[in-house]
Design a protein around this motif. Structure first.
Motif, short mmCIF file in Angstrom:
data_model
loop_
_atom_site.label_atom_id
_atom_site.label_comp_id
_atom_site.label_asym_id
_atom_site.label_seq_id
_atom_site.Cartn_x
_atom_site.Cartn_y
_atom_site.Cartn_z
N TYR A 146 -9.43 60.34 32.40
CA TYR A 146 -8.34 61.30 32.40
C TYR A 146 -8.84 62.69 32.78
O TYR A 146 -9.90 63.12 32.36
N LYS A 147 -8.04 63.37 33.53
CA LYS A 147 -8.38 64.74 33.90
C LYS A 147 -7.67 65.73 32.98
O LYS A 147 -7.98 66.91 32.99
N TYR A 148 -6.70 65.22 32.26
CA TYR A 148 -5.93 66.10 31.40
C TYR A 148 -5.85 65.52 30.00
O TYR A 148 -5.85 64.31 29.82
N SER A 149 -5.75 66.40 29.05
CA SER A 149 -5.51 65.96 27.69
C SER A 149 -4.01 65.90 27.44
O SER A 149 -3.24 66.59 28.11
N VAL A 150 -3.63 65.07 26.50
CA VAL A 150 -2.22 64.98 26.13
C VAL A 150 -2.14 64.96 24.62
O VAL A 150 -2.88 64.23 23.97
N SER A 151 -1.28 65.80 24.08
CA SER A 151 -1.07 65.69 22.64
C SER A 151 0.40 65.84 22.28
O SER A 151 1.20 66.37 23.05
N ALA A 152 0.73 65.34 21.13
CA ALA A 152 2.12 65.32 20.68
C ALA A 152 2.49 66.69 20.13
O ALA A 152 1.74 67.27 19.35
N ILE A 153 3.62 67.22 20.55
CA ILE A 153 4.07 68.47 19.96
C ILE A 153 5.26 68.23 19.04
O ILE A 153 5.75 69.15 18.41
N GLU A 154 5.69 66.98 19.01
CA GLU A 154 6.63 66.53 17.99
C GLU A 154 6.20 65.11 17.62
O GLU A 154 5.46 64.48 18.37
N GLU A 155 6.65 64.62 16.49
CA GLU A 155 6.50 63.18 16.18
C GLU A 155 6.73 62.39 17.46
O GLU A 155 7.80 62.50 18.06
N SER A 156 5.78 61.58 17.84
CA SER A 156 5.95 60.86 19.10
C SER A 156 5.49 59.41 18.99
O SER A 156 4.61 59.09 18.20
N VAL A 157 6.13 58.59 19.78
CA VAL A 157 5.69 57.20 19.89
C VAL A 157 5.30 56.93 21.34
O VAL A 157 6.07 57.18 22.26
N ILE A 158 4.08 56.45 21.48
CA ILE A 158 3.56 56.14 22.81
C ILE A 158 3.50 54.62 22.95
O ILE A 158 3.01 53.93 22.06
N LEU B 252 -1.84 57.71 47.22
CA LEU B 252 -0.82 58.71 46.89
C LEU B 252 -1.20 59.46 45.62
O LEU B 252 -1.09 60.67 45.53
N SER B 253 -1.68 58.71 44.65
CA SER B 253 -2.14 59.29 43.40
C SER B 253 -3.21 60.35 43.64
O SER B 253 -3.13 61.46 43.13
N GLN B 254 -4.21 59.95 44.40
CA GLN B 254 -5.31 60.87 44.68
C GLN B 254 -4.83 62.16 45.28
O GLN B 254 -5.27 63.25 44.93
N ILE B 255 -3.89 62.01 46.20
CA ILE B 255 -3.45 63.18 46.95
C ILE B 255 -2.64 64.14 46.08
O ILE B 255 -2.88 65.34 46.07
N THR B 256 -1.70 63.59 45.33
CA THR B 256 -0.93 64.49 44.46
C THR B 256 -1.81 65.08 43.38
O THR B 256 -1.68 66.24 43.02
N ASP B 257 -2.73 64.28 42.90
CA ASP B 257 -3.68 64.76 41.92
C ASP B 257 -4.43 65.98 42.40
O ASP B 257 -4.62 66.95 41.67
N LYS B 258 -4.90 65.90 43.62
CA LYS B 258 -5.65 67.00 44.20
C LYS B 258 -4.82 68.26 44.24
O LYS B 258 -5.30 69.36 43.96
N ILE B 259 -3.56 68.11 44.61
CA ILE B 259 -2.69 69.27 44.70
C ILE B 259 -2.52 69.92 43.34
O ILE B 259 -2.64 71.14 43.19
N ILE B 260 -2.27 69.10 42.34
CA ILE B 260 -2.07 69.64 41.00
C ILE B 260 -3.33 70.33 40.50
O ILE B 260 -3.30 71.44 39.98
N LEU B 261 -4.45 69.68 40.72
CA LEU B 261 -5.72 70.23 40.27
C LEU B 261 -6.01 71.56 40.93
O LEU B 261 -6.45 72.52 40.29
N GLN B 262 -5.74 71.63 42.23
CA GLN B 262 -6.02 72.87 42.94
C GLN B 262 -5.10 73.99 42.47
O GLN B 262 -5.53 75.13 42.33
N THR B 263 -3.86 73.65 42.22
CA THR B 263 -2.92 74.64 41.72
C THR B 263 -3.42 75.23 40.40
O THR B 263 -3.37 76.44 40.19
N LEU B 264 -3.90 74.34 39.53
CA LEU B 264 -4.43 74.81 38.25
C LEU B 264 -5.66 75.69 38.45
O LEU B 264 -5.81 76.72 37.80
N ASP B 265 -6.52 75.27 39.35
CA ASP B 265 -7.73 76.05 39.63
C ASP B 265 -7.39 77.46 40.08
O ASP B 265 -8.03 78.42 39.68
N ILE B 266 -6.39 77.55 40.93
CA ILE B 266 -6.02 78.86 41.46
C ILE B 266 -5.39 79.73 40.37
O ILE B 266 -5.74 80.89 40.20
N ARG B 267 -4.51 79.12 39.63
CA ARG B 267 -3.78 79.81 38.57
C ARG B 267 -4.73 80.42 37.54
O ARG B 267 -4.44 81.45 36.94
#
Lengths: 230, 230
Positions: free
Chosen positions: B97-109, A135-150
DNA sequence: CGCGGCTTTGATGTTCATCAAGTAAAGTGG
DNA sequence: CCACTTTACTTGATGAACATCAAAGCCGCG
């Protein structure tokens, strides 16, 4: 020789991808909870708002996942081949589908009662992990493709879609577009006229050959360049 | 009275959302596998390409999820508050990770070794189901929001973002923008100049009041209209 | 044969990005 | 704390990219 009068799930290709952790005996039980449905080109598999009662995946064919936008237009969020589509996202988090799905080629959908999937997850850790990963892989692909297109401009988006069909779906430089020009437009968020114009441009520049729905990619490198620059 | 020298996970708000099925004893074990990290505004939580070794979620603060686009620009795919962010998507399907994540306010992870999450899924069906549901919800939200934005024109997108901050994040008609104009632009795929221009327009039409980062929504109905029409 | 839907192309206008120049704000080092 | 530097913001002017509209061609289907 396979006895076709019995359960065939044990020979299903999907078994290796999503159900590899299940024992033969479990697969037999699975069979009792599953059904297959055929859809012809254009057939509606389910639509926004339908109650989610089954886990569905595409055994063969090609589908589009879409929703109605504000203006009543169709917004296509994915065009998926077998293994890349499952009755997506939100099967556990929502009561009803948020997206419609319809066949854009002859398709066979395999569908399993959600309750049974749920019980497998509850009782079968390996399955749960495998299922989740899919499920992860599949939703991941969708998000990635959306970003690619955008990311891309008109020409880049059209090039991207052509490469997607060639590389990911048909694995061939010559193929029949399974979708209308308008559907491409709905997929990449551009107007139909401009999709057509861009395709014509590609033809004039001898990047592709076009005969109705049939596309042949002649200058692959150039198409890639347009896709990655745009 | 809570003994703060001991594990506090059992009192964590998150317990009700993602870990409600775990027994107290299991929560205690969880504690051994978890760590908390604080980030100040602008702090990088992880970046594209980093190996995925932990499941992370946001306990407090606000983060942005983004990636570098072709042109080296930043593409923001989500701005998330606690409960809406987890070290998203693909924690099981990808090594990095395919994406970066950063804090835009003081954050606790809060961060939990992925191996432990994996073992929970394997051995604890109820947890697996709950966890999966959460992940589903979160990715779903991202996809839905992406579609919503894509649907709209410039003014509609800016209005949408303002309403998102007001309704979803701050639950107040007056708030401080946690992001720069450029970040809004990167989120809605528009140019910085035009985001600013649109905000100015809204101010001139007395839909909002603007003082630097502080925004007050004066004419909510009109903003909604612009968001839903555009 | 004729109708309707999909496709194509051109002309026109709108929307948006880009560039440039200036101002405000926020950090930096003495 | 002030001068300095840098970064964020703002606004206008211009042009490019794209949508929209309209008319015509094509194709399949009754």
């Amino acid at each position: 020789m396979i006895d076709t009068s019995k359960c065939q799930c044990s020979d299903c290709q999907f078994r290796n991808v999503t159900f590899s952790t299940l024992e033969d005996s479990e697969i037999t039980t699975l069979c009792d909870y599953h059904r297959e449905y055929s859809y012809s080109k254009g057939g509606l598999i389910h639509k926004e708002g339908d109650p989610i009662q089954e886990f569905k995946y595409l055994k063969s064919g090609l589908v589009k996942v879409y929703r109605a936008s504000n203006s009543g237009e169709e917004q296509i969020l994915a065009i998926n081949k077998p293994f890349d589509f499952v009755s997506n996202i939100s099967i556990f988090s929502e009561e009803r589908y948020k997206y419609s799905v319809s066949a854009i080629e002859e398709s066979v959908i395999c569908s399993i009662k959600l309750d049974y999937i749920r019980s497998l997850i509850l009782n079968h850790g390996n399955f749960a992990l495998e299922f989740m990963t899919r499920l992860s892989q599949i939703t991941d692909k969708i998000i990635l493709q959306t970003l690619d297109i955008r990311n891309r401009n008109l020409a880049g988006r059209v090039a991207y879609v052509l490469l997607y069909f060639a590389n990911d779906i048909y694995k061939s430089m010559i193929f029949d577009l399974p979708v209308s020009r308008k559907e491409i437009a709905d997929f990449i968020s551009m107007s139909t006229a401009n999709v057509i114009r861009t395709l014509s441009d590609f033809r004039k520049e001898e990047i592709i050959k076009l005969h109705g729905k049939t596309v042949e990619i002649v200058n692959y490198e150039k198409l890639e360049m347009i896709s990655s620059r745009g």
